[in-house]
Write a protein that holds these residues in place. Structure first.
Motif, PDB file in Angstrom:
ATOM      1  N   GLU A 125       0.829  -1.210   0.000  1.00  0.00           N
ATOM      2  CA  GLU A 125       0.000   0.000   0.000  1.00  0.00           C
ATOM      3  C   GLU A 125       0.863   1.259   0.000  1.00  0.00           C
ATOM      4  N   LEU A 126       1.977   1.208   0.723  1.00  0.00           N
ATOM      5  CA  LEU A 126       2.902   2.345   0.663  1.00  0.00           C
ATOM      6  C   LEU A 126       3.377   2.547  -0.770  1.00  0.00           C
ATOM      7  N   GLN A 127       3.674   1.424  -1.409  1.00  0.00           N
ATOM      8  CA  GLN A 127       4.133   1.516  -2.793  1.00  0.00           C
ATOM      9  C   GLN A 127       3.033   2.078  -3.695  1.00  0.00           C
ATOM     10  N   ARG A 128       1.796   1.715  -3.394  1.00  0.00           N
ATOM     11  CA  ARG A 128       0.689   2.236  -4.196  1.00  0.00           C
ATOM     12  C   ARG A 128       0.611   3.747  -4.053  1.00  0.00           C
ATOM     13  N   VAL A 129       0.763   4.214  -2.808  1.00  0.00           N
ATOM     14  CA  VAL A 129       0.740   5.667  -2.598  1.00  0.00           C
ATOM     15  C   VAL A 129       1.891   6.314  -3.373  1.00  0.00           C
ATOM     16  N   ALA A 130       3.077   5.704  -3.265  1.00  0.00           N
ATOM     17  CA  ALA A 130       4.240   6.272  -3.942  1.00  0.00           C
ATOM     18  C   ALA A 130       4.023   6.312  -5.448  1.00  0.00           C
ATOM     19  N   SER A 131       3.467   5.233  -5.970  1.00  0.00           N
ATOM     20  CA  SER A 131       3.262   5.156  -7.409  1.00  0.00           C
ATOM     21  C   SER A 131       2.200   6.149  -7.865  1.00  0.00           C
ATOM     22  N   HIS A 132       1.117   6.268  -7.095  1.00  0.00           N
ATOM     23  CA  HIS A 132       0.087   7.238  -7.452  1.00  0.00           C
ATOM     24  C   HIS A 132       0.637   8.655  -7.377  1.00  0.00           C
ATOM     25  N   LEU A 133       1.495   8.899  -6.386  1.00  0.00           N
ATOM     26  CA  LEU A 133       2.096  10.233  -6.293  1.00  0.00           C
ATOM     27  C   LEU A 133       2.867  10.546  -7.561  1.00  0.00           C
ATOM     28  N   LEU A 134       3.603   9.567  -8.029  1.00  0.00           N
ATOM     29  CA  LEU A 134       4.361   9.786  -9.255  1.00  0.00           C
ATOM     30  C   LEU A 134       3.418  10.010 -10.428  1.00  0.00           C
ATOM     31  N   ALA A 135       2.366   9.209 -10.486  1.00  0.00           N
ATOM     32  CA  ALA A 135       1.421   9.338 -11.590  1.00  0.00           C
ATOM     33  C   ALA A 135       0.760  10.710 -11.576  1.00  0.00           C
ATOM     34  N   GLY A 144       1.442  20.867 -17.690  1.00  0.00           N
ATOM     35  CA  GLY A 144       2.229  22.098 -17.628  1.00  0.00           C
ATOM     36  C   GLY A 144       2.432  22.616 -16.224  1.00  0.00           C
ATOM     37  N   ALA A 145       1.892  21.932 -15.229  1.00  0.00           N
ATOM     38  CA  ALA A 145       2.078  22.378 -13.850  1.00  0.00           C
ATOM     39  C   ALA A 145       3.295  21.679 -13.270  1.00  0.00           C
ATOM     40  N   PHE A 146       4.322  22.430 -13.039  1.00  0.00           N
ATOM     41  CA  PHE A 146       5.582  21.823 -12.630  1.00  0.00           C
ATOM     42  C   PHE A 146       5.633  21.585 -11.130  1.00  0.00           C
ATOM     43  N   THR A 147       5.101  22.534 -10.371  1.00  0.00           N
ATOM     44  CA  THR A 147       5.303  22.506  -8.929  1.00  0.00           C
ATOM     45  C   THR A 147       4.654  21.306  -8.236  1.00  0.00           C
ATOM     46  N   PRO A 148       3.396  20.931  -8.566  1.00  0.00           N
ATOM     47  CA  PRO A 148       2.814  19.769  -7.885  1.00  0.00           C
ATOM     48  C   PRO A 148       3.663  18.522  -8.039  1.00  0.00           C
ATOM     49  N   PHE A 149       4.355  18.417  -9.158  1.00  0.00           N
ATOM     50  CA  PHE A 149       5.230  17.276  -9.406  1.00  0.00           C
ATOM     51  C   PHE A 149       6.264  17.145  -8.284  1.00  0.00           C
ATOM     52  N   LEU A 150       6.866  18.269  -7.928  1.00  0.00           N
ATOM     53  CA  LEU A 150       7.901  18.202  -6.898  1.00  0.00           C
ATOM     54  C   LEU A 150       7.302  18.036  -5.512  1.00  0.00           C
ATOM     55  N   TYR A 151       6.117  18.595  -5.306  1.00  0.00           N
ATOM     56  CA  TYR A 151       5.443  18.361  -4.024  1.00  0.00           C
ATOM     57  C   TYR A 151       5.191  16.862  -3.846  1.00  0.00           C
ATOM     58  N   CYS A 152       4.760  16.228  -4.944  1.00  0.00           N
ATOM     59  CA  CYS A 152       4.521  14.792  -4.873  1.00  0.00           C
ATOM     60  C   CYS A 152       5.818  14.049  -4.597  1.00  0.00           C
ATOM     61  N   PHE A 153       6.888  14.524  -5.200  1.00  0.00           N
ATOM     62  CA  PHE A 153       8.158  13.832  -5.013  1.00  0.00           C
ATOM     63  C   PHE A 153       8.651  13.933  -3.579  1.00  0.00           C
ATOM     64  N   ILE A 154       8.372  15.048  -2.945  1.00  0.00           N
ATOM     65  CA  ILE A 154       8.787  15.185  -1.541  1.00  0.00           C
ATOM     66  C   ILE A 154       8.146  14.082  -0.718  1.00  0.00           C
ATOM     67  N   GLU A 155       6.850  13.858  -0.953  1.00  0.00           N
ATOM     68  CA  GLU A 155       6.138  12.829  -0.178  1.00  0.00           C
ATOM     69  C   GLU A 155       6.616  11.438  -0.561  1.00  0.00           C
ATOM     70  N   ARG A 156       6.830  11.246  -1.855  1.00  0.00           N
ATOM     71  CA  ARG A 156       7.280   9.938  -2.323  1.00  0.00           C
ATOM     72  C   ARG A 156       8.620   9.601  -1.690  1.00  0.00           C
ATOM     73  N   GLU A 157       9.441  10.619  -1.550  1.00  0.00           N
ATOM     74  CA  GLU A 157      10.760  10.441  -0.966  1.00  0.00           C
ATOM     75  C   GLU A 157      10.662   9.826   0.432  1.00  0.00           C
ATOM     76  N   LYS A 158       9.672  10.289   1.204  1.00  0.00           N
ATOM     77  CA  LYS A 158       9.519   9.761   2.564  1.00  0.00           C
ATOM     78  C   LYS A 158       9.196   8.271   2.532  1.00  0.00           C
ATOM     79  N   ILE A 159       8.366   7.875   1.565  1.00  0.00           N
ATOM     80  CA  ILE A 159       8.041   6.450   1.449  1.00  0.00           C
ATOM     81  C   ILE A 159       9.294   5.666   1.069  1.00  0.00           C
ATOM     82  N   LEU A 160      10.044   6.231   0.123  1.00  0.00           N
ATOM     83  CA  LEU A 160      11.251   5.521  -0.300  1.00  0.00           C
ATOM     84  C   LEU A 160      12.229   5.371   0.862  1.00  0.00           C
TER      85      LEU A 160
END
Lengths: 393, 161, 343
Positions: A125-135, A144-160
């Motif tokens: 389930e953690l992986q699912r969250v991480a994968s959805h964040l990336l998606a 064209g929205a760049f910033t949400p991408f990095l916000y998602c990556f910050i959270e994904r990073e915690k899972i990783l």
């Protein structure tokens, strides 16, 4: 069920051969990919364009074909296949491992203890969250929205980070083994995960404020790439892309594997809130709310996870399944991942076939992209959320 | 919800005993072997008949049975309304691996049949776009056959390294 | 300014040369700063630091990039139209540099006191779209061509609301010379303390500024209107085939364009080089400071938007322009004219 004839919206785009002032017009064929920023890897789309409107789209795949099936047959060990399944859907490696492990355990009739099951579910389930964040992030990026991408990556990073503590790897874990786990989780796993769940909840709201409810984002994604329910089922689309079309279908609930039947969670479906049912926005929002559901599962699993139990007690010394074959499917973040394994009683699979969800989901693309514009193409590809590693295997 | 045995009884009643044969497998799931000629009719029957409603083709895989010199295609079907599963198999001789396409029944089969053709050289009659899918169009041989020998050169490039 | 230069430089061509490269110097230094700022703004908005390795908070990052770009191979695609391909970036930069002539950078400096300043700026910046179409066509790449076509449509459409909003300012000022427009805004007359900037002149001026700003965003190809180079759709749009310094020139043009349009906005609505505190901190040098500061604030807003918003689709872009901006700007024009008649 009636015959499915729908091939997307009917478009009659006729080009005048002569505009009247001596200028000729013609359709343009353009290659989108394999080197294109928004094809999520090495997908090539052969687009026939009338101006900027797509009249025909042919996906060409295979640029990332790494002979997973052939390699697995030659591997001479079922356990050695696990690193390979990691590399199929490289943003959801845990789910791939889980699917393979479950298939093998069913084939060999291995029971794993509760601690293993709980850790597996939490990891998946953690992986699912991480994968959805990336998606979600890359989908925003496509629009064209760049910033949400990095916000998602910050959270994904915690899972990783949690994964790294447990398995030593951040992307391809080789963590879930046939009959157990590579090793037990570290002592602070429970507290780390609980802290993440707590800190992540408010971020979903933040994401909705920033991206999901943005007027431009809605304009770009609502009513685009509409995938009707019947077409979706007939094409075998699965996962969030299918649920975006309003089909309440989730293997975790409808064909439970592992211990998913012990948890309370909702199956999120698209409702056509912003446009037509089954459009890009619906597929997108399903992923957003699914993260919330995954958090629910993680919380329940953390509460009832037993503290003792050897995670390696059921790992077989020699993996030599009886002759037979099995088709076993699990729900990955992208949809139904099935493994068709034929065993001939030797130490390597006679035939192993992965039914990759991205592969099937991608095949619906030509049907739903007729009449879209080039910019919509990007949105549609992003909303289907393909991983080319899995499409090409 | 129907078991494979019940489904087999229905199929033999519809298409005759000789065309479909039940292969029980104690270990995991049983499957039904169907003659290649009738596969499209069987598929259509399975999809459209009330109480069967196999509206979803989960997986279509080619298999090479080297010892028997045979090629097979396995269809894993599923019904979202009735919630039953079925494994169908078609077995063909290696030198004449040809069967009707079920692309018109389940669109999923479109790419899967192309993959089976690419990897095993199984030809699907009536497929609208019978090209290779994963390998390049001018690749030689069908990689997942057990007797596959990789070609030495591909467009002047050495393949084995 | 010219007299000042003549006082210590030998008269003649040298004075003209020094006089005319002042905006160029400003643009170059500004571009170095703005590209760094964009990265920092992006970084901090995205919860990261941005460049940190080259000097204090990465101040030299743009210089390092510039060095890298100069060293890069200058690639011209084999089937490109070599002449047009090489020419296009220069025309693009020339267009935006040329427009700086009519901008009063301070009370002591304006390139040329032409009476049709605004008209000149509008005219010469449309050369930019010519150069982009040129680049897109000459690249012989379909993505470039699509980008170029989008540019053509976009610039032609958005020039209409830009010009109409400028026109509504001209109704108030009665002159096209930007120096005179700025001089009209000296002092703190409104309500006793507000500076006499045109934006405070009437409520419709605020609307006019809003329309103007949106239109200039589109003119400068900034998000949410960055369709010509939308990297996630058209790879790089008209820039796809460019590399090295030629690409750098397009980049420079983009930033110069942002500054130019911001400065036009500042001059028309925010008092140009006038100090916001009346006669406090006034004078030619302070004037240049205020002018650039105000310009940079608008540039910052453009960056802020870029890192917040997604991108519109090409038909939505056109809809926005023809269905909303143009009618609104015309209505606004009439209202401002009425306001002028009544008060």
């Amino acid at each position: 069920m009636t015959d499915v004839k729908e091939k997307g919206p009917e478009v009659t785009l006729t080009l005048p051969a002569d505009t009247g002032n001596g200028l000729k017009t013609q359709e343009m064929i353009i290659n989108m990919g394999p080197q294109h920023p928004s094809t999520h890897g090495v997908l090539r789309m052969e687009l026939t364009l009338n101006g900027e409107i797509v009249t025909k789209a042919i996906p060409h795949i295979g640029y990332l074909h790494r002979c997973f099936e052939k390699h697995s047959e030659a591997m001479n060990d079922y356990a050695k296949v696990i690193p390979y399944v990691d590399r199929m859907d490289y943003v959801a490696a845990m789910n791939n491992e889980l699917g393979y492990a479950i298939a093998m355990e069913r084939l060999m009739d291995i029971r794993v203890n509760d601690r293993v099951e709980y850790i597996r579910v939490i990891m998946a389930e953690l992986q699912r969250v991480a994968s959805h964040l990336l998606a979600i992030g890359t989908f925003g990026l496509d629009i064209g929205a760049f910033t949400p991408f990095l916000y998602c990556f910050i959270e994904r990073e915690k899972i990783l980070d949690i994964f790294e503590k447990a398995s030593g790897a951040r992307l391809l874990y080789n963590y879930i083994w046939i009959g157990g786990l590579m090793n037990d989780v570290p002592a602070d796993f429970k507290s780390d995960t609980a802290a993440f769940v707590k800190s992540f909840r408010p971020k979903i709201k933040e994401l909705n404020d920033l991206l999901s409810m943005n007027r431009i984002f809605i304009d770009r994604t609502a009513n685009i790439g509409v995938l009707p329910e019947k077409v979706a089922i007939n094409y075998g689309v699965s996962g969030p892309s299918l649920r975006g079309s309003g089909v309440k279908w989730d293997l975790r609930r409808d064909d439970p594997y592992s211990i998913y039947d012990r948890f309370e969670f909702d199956v999120i479906v698209g409702k056509g809130e912003m446009g037509t049912l089954g459009d890009c926005w619906d597929r997108y929002i399903v992923r957003v709310w699914e993260m919330e559901e995954s958090l629910k599962i993680i919380e329940q699993a953390l509460d009832s996870m037993p503290d003792d139990g050897d995670v390696q007690e059921a790992i077989p010394k020699k993996i030599r399944p009886p002759a037979g074959e099995i088709y076993c499917r699990t729900e990955t973040p992208r949809g139904e991942l099935g493994y068709y394994i034929i065993s001939d009683k030797s130490t390597s699979p006679y035939r192993i076939k992965a039914r990759a969800p991205s592969f099937v989901n991608l095949s619906v693309l030509p049907a739903i992209s007729i009449g879209a514009m080039v910019a919509d193409m990007v949105a549609i590809i992003g909303s289907i959320d393909i991983v080319l590693g899995e499409v090409d295997r | 919800m129907k078991t494979t045995e019940e489904l087999h009884r229905l199929l033999s009643a519809q298409f005759g005993d000789e065309t479909c044969e039940l292969k029980p497998d104690e270990k995991v799931e049983p499957w039904i072997v169907v003659k290649p000629e009738v596969i499209r009719d069987v598929a259509k029957f399975l999809r459209d008949e009330d109480g069967l409603r196999f509206d979803c083709l989960m997986c279509l895989s080619g298999v090479h049975y080297q010892k028997e010199n045979e090629l097979g295609v396995t269809y894993h079907l599923f019904s979202t309304s009735e919630k039953h599963k079925l494994a169908l198999k078609v077995i063909m001789p290696e030198d004449n691996a040809q069967l009707p396409s079920v692309e018109q029944i389940w669109k999923t089969a479109d790419w899967y049949e192309r993959e089976a053709f690419d990897m095993f050289g199984i030809r699907f009659d009536g497929h609208p776009d019978p090209r290779r899918i994963l390998c390049p169009d001018d690749w030689e041989g069908h990689p997942l056959r057990k007797d596959y020998q990789v070609q030495e050169f591909y467009r002047g490039m050495k393949v084995e390294y | 300014m010219q007299q000042f230069l003549e006082s210590f430089l030998p008269a003649g061509p040298l004075v003209v040369f020094v006089f005319s490269i002042i905006p160029l110097m400003i643009i170059l230094v500004y571009a170095l700063f703005a590209i760094w700022l964009e990265r920092k703004v992006a970084g901090h908005m995205q919860d990261r630091l941005g460049p940190m390795r080259t000097g204090w908070h990465g101040w030299a990052q743009t210089i390092a990039d510039l060095l890298k770009m100069i060293q890069k191979e200058d690639i011209v695609p084999a089937k490109a139209d070599r002449f047009l391909f090489k020419l296009a970036p220069f025309i693009a930069f020339a267009a935006s540099y040329g427009a700086f002539v009519a901008i009063p950078l301070s009370s002591g400096y304006i390139g040329s006191m032409i009476d049709v300043g605004v008209f000149y700026i509008v005219a010469i910046t449309s050369l930019l779209s010519v150069s982009i179409i040129m680049a897109g066509w000459a690249s012989n790449n379909k993505w470039s061509l699509l980008g170029a076509m989008r540019t053509a449509a976009q610039t032609v459409s958005y020039e209409v609301p830009t010009v109409v909003t400028i026109l509504s300012v001209i109704i108030v000022t009665g002159t096209l010379n930007l120096m005179e427009v700025t001089e009209m805004q000296t002092g703190n007359a409104f309500l006793g303390f507000l500076p006499s900037w045109l934006i405070f002149h009437s409520p419709f001026m605020v609307i006019a500024f809003g329309l103007f700003f949106i239109a200039t965003l589109a003119e400068a190809h900034r998000v949410p209107f960055d369709l010509p180079e939308s990297e996630s759709e058209l790879v790089g749009g008209y820039q796809t085939e460019y590399s090295g310094m030629r690409w750098g020139l397009f980049m420079l043009t983009e930033y110069a364009d942002m500054l130019l349009l911001s400065l036009v906005g500042v001059t028309l609505f925010f008092g140009g080089w006038n100090s916001p505190f009346g006669s406090f901190m006034e004078g030619p040098l302070w004037g240049a400071f205020w002018m650039l500061l105000k310009g940079m604030i608008l540039v910052f807003v453009m960056m802020w938007l870029r890192w917040t918003l997604p991108r519109l689709r090409v038909d939505q872009l056109m809809n926005l322009c023809w269905k909303y901006l143009i009618p609104l700007s015309f209505v606004n024009l009439v209202l401002i004219a009425l306001w002028e008649m009544i008060f």
